[in-house]
Design an enzyme around this catalytic site. Structure first.
Site: not given
Ligand code: 5GP
Length: 180
Positions: A109, A158
Site C-alpha cells: 500500500d 480496501f
C-alpha cells in the site's frame, strides 16, 4: 460453483472484484518468472504473516526450484528510544546470510512495511532480496520501492479475502472482494 457476489464482513459490505481464476492465472505467471530468474539458485521465501498465508501456499506449489520457506511477522512495540515505536522481524528461523531471499507479501500500500522489512533483512547480509506481492496499490506508494514481482495492480480501495482481512475476519474466501 456459484459464489456470492457480495459478502458482509463484520459491519462492512464487499463486492467480488478479483476471481479465484484470475488470481491463480497471475500467480502462475509470476511463479514461472521466478522459476526462470532464479534458475540454478536455492532461494529462501519469506512469507509475511498473516495476510500472505494463502498466497504463499499457492505460489510455492508453482515453484519448481529447490527452495525453503519461512513465515515471518513484523512486530511493533514501544521502545524506550526517542524514535518511539520499534518494529522487528520475528519468526525468521533460517540463516539468510549469503542466500537469495524472496519476500512474499499480500499487498503493498504505502510501501512502508516493505521498506522497513528490506532495511531489517539487509543487516543479515543476504545475497539478494526481491519482493513478490500479490497486490499493489500504485497510487498509494509513499517510498521508492523496487518491486520485481507484482501479480496484480489495484485501485486505492480496501480489499479482503484470499488471506486478507478486515479486523481479523474475511480471510477465508477464494475470491478477493472490494469494499462498497
Ligand atoms: P503498507 O506498509 O504498504 O502501507 O501496508 C501494507 C499492509 O497494510 C499490508 O500487509 C496489509 O496488512 C495492510 N493493507 C493495506 N491495504 C490493505 C487492503 O486493502 N486490505 C487489507 N486487508 N489490508 C491492507
Amino acid at each position: 460453483m456459484q459464489r456470492n457476489k457480495t459478502i458482509k464482513v463484520k459491519d462492512k459490505t464487499f463486492s467480488v472484484s478479483i476471481s479465484e481464476r484470475a488470481l491463480k492465472r497471475q500467480i502462475k505467471r509470476i511463479a514461472e518468472k521466478i522459476n526462470r530468474d532464479y534458475e540454478g539458485q536455492e532461494p529462501v521465501f519469506l512469507a509475511v504473516l498473516n495476510g500472505s498465508f494463502i498466497f504463499a501456499a499457492d505460489l510455492l506449489r508453482e515453484i519448481d526450484l529447490p527452495c525453503e520457506i519461512s513465515f515471518v511477522k513484523l512486530a511493533s512495540y514501544e521502545g524506550t528510544s526517542s524514535t518511539g515505536s520499534i518494529r522487528e522481524v520475528i519468526g525468521l528461523n533460517i540463516d539468510i546470510t549469503g542466500r537469495p531471499v524472496i519476500i512474499v507479501e499480500d499487498i503493498v500500500d504505502t510501501g512502508l512495511t516493505m521498506a522497513h522489512m528490506l532495511e531489517t533483512l539487509q543487516k543479515q547480509n543476504p545475497a539478494s532480496i526481491d519482493i513478490c506481492t500479490l497486490l499493489l496499490k500504485p497510487e498509494k506508494l509513499q517510498v521508492k520501492l523496487d518491486i520485481r514481482y507484482v501479480c496484480m495492480q489495484i485501485p486505492d480501495d480496501f480489499v479482503v479475502g484470499y488471506g486478507l482481512d478486515y479486523d481479523g475476519f474475511g480471510r477465508n474466501t477464494k475470491d478477493i472482494y472490494t469494499i462498497i
